[in-house]
Design a protein around this motif. Structure first.
Motif, PDB file in Angstrom:
ATOM      1  N   LEU A 120      44.566  38.407  13.865  1.00  0.00           N
ATOM      2  CA  LEU A 120      44.799  39.661  14.555  1.00  0.00           C
ATOM      3  C   LEU A 120      44.000  39.677  15.859  1.00  0.00           C
ATOM      4  O   LEU A 120      42.837  39.287  15.869  1.00  0.00           O
ATOM      5  N   PRO A 121      44.609  40.128  16.950  1.00  0.00           N
ATOM      6  CA  PRO A 121      43.863  40.169  18.213  1.00  0.00           C
ATOM      7  C   PRO A 121      42.826  41.279  18.175  1.00  0.00           C
ATOM      8  O   PRO A 121      43.025  42.313  17.535  1.00  0.00           O
ATOM      9  N   TYR A 122      41.737  41.063  18.850  1.00  0.00           N
ATOM     10  CA  TYR A 122      40.697  42.072  18.965  1.00  0.00           C
ATOM     11  C   TYR A 122      40.885  42.785  20.296  1.00  0.00           C
ATOM     12  O   TYR A 122      40.943  42.149  21.347  1.00  0.00           O
ATOM     13  N   SER A 168      45.205  48.753  28.412  1.00  0.00           N
ATOM     14  CA  SER A 168      45.841  49.179  29.665  1.00  0.00           C
ATOM     15  C   SER A 168      46.045  48.001  30.606  1.00  0.00           C
ATOM     16  O   SER A 168      47.083  47.902  31.262  1.00  0.00           O
ATOM     17  N   ASP A 169      45.054  47.109  30.693  1.00  0.00           N
ATOM     18  CA  ASP A 169      45.184  45.914  31.530  1.00  0.00           C
ATOM     19  C   ASP A 169      46.342  45.040  31.049  1.00  0.00           C
ATOM     20  O   ASP A 169      47.123  44.526  31.853  1.00  0.00           O
ATOM     21  N   ALA A 170      46.462  44.888  29.738  1.00  0.00           N
ATOM     22  CA  ALA A 170      47.560  44.086  29.172  1.00  0.00           C
ATOM     23  C   ALA A 170      48.906  44.718  29.505  1.00  0.00           C
ATOM     24  O   ALA A 170      49.833  44.030  29.948  1.00  0.00           O
ATOM     25  N   CYS A 171      49.018  46.014  29.319  1.00  0.00           N
ATOM     26  CA  CYS A 171      50.282  46.708  29.602  1.00  0.00           C
ATOM     27  C   CYS A 171      50.626  46.649  31.083  1.00  0.00           C
ATOM     28  O   CYS A 171      51.795  46.478  31.451  1.00  0.00           O
ATOM     29  N   ARG A 172      49.612  46.772  31.939  1.00  0.00           N
ATOM     30  CA  ARG A 172      49.841  46.701  33.383  1.00  0.00           C
ATOM     31  C   ARG A 172      50.374  45.331  33.779  1.00  0.00           C
ATOM     32  O   ARG A 172      51.330  45.221  34.565  1.00  0.00           O
ATOM     33  N   LEU A 173      49.778  44.275  33.237  1.00  0.00           N
ATOM     34  CA  LEU A 173      50.257  42.923  33.547  1.00  0.00           C
ATOM     35  C   LEU A 173      51.683  42.724  33.048  1.00  0.00           C
ATOM     36  O   LEU A 173      52.494  42.080  33.731  1.00  0.00           O
ATOM     37  N   ILE A 174      52.006  43.261  31.890  1.00  0.00           N
ATOM     38  CA  ILE A 174      53.372  43.155  31.362  1.00  0.00           C
ATOM     39  C   ILE A 174      54.343  43.890  32.288  1.00  0.00           C
ATOM     40  O   ILE A 174      55.424  43.389  32.602  1.00  0.00           O
ATOM     41  N   ASP A 175      53.953  45.078  32.746  1.00  0.00           N
ATOM     42  CA  ASP A 175      54.817  45.853  33.644  1.00  0.00           C
ATOM     43  C   ASP A 175      55.059  45.133  34.967  1.00  0.00           C
ATOM     44  O   ASP A 175      56.170  45.125  35.483  1.00  0.00           O
ATOM     45  N   VAL A 176      54.010  44.536  35.504  1.00  0.00           N
ATOM     46  CA  VAL A 176      54.108  43.899  36.824  1.00  0.00           C
ATOM     47  C   VAL A 176      54.713  42.504  36.750  1.00  0.00           C
ATOM     48  O   VAL A 176      55.537  42.136  37.585  1.00  0.00           O
ATOM     49  N   HIS A 197      37.170  38.701  28.970  1.00  0.00           N
ATOM     50  CA  HIS A 197      38.068  39.852  29.052  1.00  0.00           C
ATOM     51  C   HIS A 197      39.506  39.392  29.256  1.00  0.00           C
ATOM     52  O   HIS A 197      40.398  39.802  28.512  1.00  0.00           O
ATOM     53  N   TRP A 198      39.743  38.535  30.238  1.00  0.00           N
ATOM     54  CA  TRP A 198      41.112  38.123  30.543  1.00  0.00           C
ATOM     55  C   TRP A 198      41.693  37.194  29.487  1.00  0.00           C
ATOM     56  O   TRP A 198      42.898  37.219  29.233  1.00  0.00           O
ATOM     57  N   ARG A 199      40.876  36.400  28.824  1.00  0.00           N
ATOM     58  CA  ARG A 199      41.375  35.591  27.698  1.00  0.00           C
ATOM     59  C   ARG A 199      41.810  36.502  26.561  1.00  0.00           C
ATOM     60  O   ARG A 199      42.824  36.261  25.918  1.00  0.00           O
ATOM     61  N   GLN A 200      41.030  37.564  26.323  1.00  0.00           N
ATOM     62  CA  GLN A 200      41.397  38.539  25.298  1.00  0.00           C
ATOM     63  C   GLN A 200      42.716  39.197  25.672  1.00  0.00           C
ATOM     64  O   GLN A 200      43.598  39.353  24.820  1.00  0.00           O
ATOM     65  N   ILE A 201      42.874  39.565  26.919  1.00  0.00           N
ATOM     66  CA  ILE A 201      44.108  40.196  27.391  1.00  0.00           C
ATOM     67  C   ILE A 201      45.283  39.243  27.198  1.00  0.00           C
ATOM     68  O   ILE A 201      46.366  39.652  26.769  1.00  0.00           O
ATOM     69  N   GLU A 202      45.071  37.972  27.481  1.00  0.00           N
ATOM     70  CA  GLU A 202      46.129  36.973  27.288  1.00  0.00           C
ATOM     71  C   GLU A 202      46.595  36.959  25.829  1.00  0.00           C
ATOM     72  O   GLU A 202      47.800  36.967  25.547  1.00  0.00           O
ATOM     73  N   ARG A 203      45.656  36.967  24.894  1.00  0.00           N
ATOM     74  CA  ARG A 203      46.016  36.949  23.477  1.00  0.00           C
ATOM     75  C   ARG A 203      46.727  38.233  23.062  1.00  0.00           C
ATOM     76  O   ARG A 203      47.670  38.206  22.261  1.00  0.00           O
ATOM     77  N   ILE A 209      48.602  40.117  25.015  1.00  0.00           N
ATOM     78  CA  ILE A 209      49.950  40.061  25.592  1.00  0.00           C
ATOM     79  C   ILE A 209      50.857  39.183  24.737  1.00  0.00           C
ATOM     80  O   ILE A 209      51.998  39.557  24.455  1.00  0.00           O
ATOM     81  N   VAL A 210      50.361  38.043  24.304  1.00  0.00           N
ATOM     82  CA  VAL A 210      51.168  37.156  23.455  1.00  0.00           C
ATOM     83  C   VAL A 210      51.537  37.870  22.159  1.00  0.00           C
ATOM     84  O   VAL A 210      52.680  37.796  21.691  1.00  0.00           O
ATOM     85  N   THR A 211      50.598  38.609  21.587  1.00  0.00           N
ATOM     86  CA  THR A 211      50.867  39.345  20.354  1.00  0.00           C
ATOM     87  C   THR A 211      51.886  40.460  20.587  1.00  0.00           C
ATOM     88  O   THR A 211      52.814  40.636  19.796  1.00  0.00           O
ATOM     89  N   LEU A 212      51.736  41.199  21.680  1.00  0.00           N
ATOM     90  CA  LEU A 212      52.675  42.280  21.977  1.00  0.00           C
ATOM     91  C   LEU A 212      54.080  41.756  22.252  1.00  0.00           C
ATOM     92  O   LEU A 212      55.074  42.421  21.939  1.00  0.00           O
TER      93      LEU A 212
END
Length: 69
Positions: free
Chosen positions: A3-5, A13-21, A48-54, A56-59
């Motif tokens: 499970l992602p942390y 929010s950062d993950a969602c923003r990257l997905i949107d853009v 932080h950004w490695r966590q966001i990457e994981r 995004i992959v999960t989402l």
């Protein structure tokens, strides 16, 4: 898959923003941001950004993660 942390609402929010853009390339963009932070010696930014990457992959995955009730 583990499970992602998600450390904070800001991280999600950062993950969602990257997905949107960036759409399908959002995980690649997060990896690029992590690499840039690492190159600058910013360990916190890298993590932080490695966590966001994981996240995004999960989402983006169509498969359920974790316990399904």
């Amino acid at each position: 898959m583990d499970l992602p942390y998600i450390a904070s609402r800001t991280a999600l929010s950062d993950a969602c923003r990257l997905i949107d853009v960036h759409g399908d390339d959002a995980a690649f963009e997060a990896a690029s941001l992590a690499e840039g932070a690492r190159d600058r010696g910013n360990v916190v930014g890298f993590c932080h950004w490695r966590q966001i990457e994981r996240v995004i992959v999960t989402l983006a995955s169509a498969e359920p993660v974790g316990t399904v009730h």
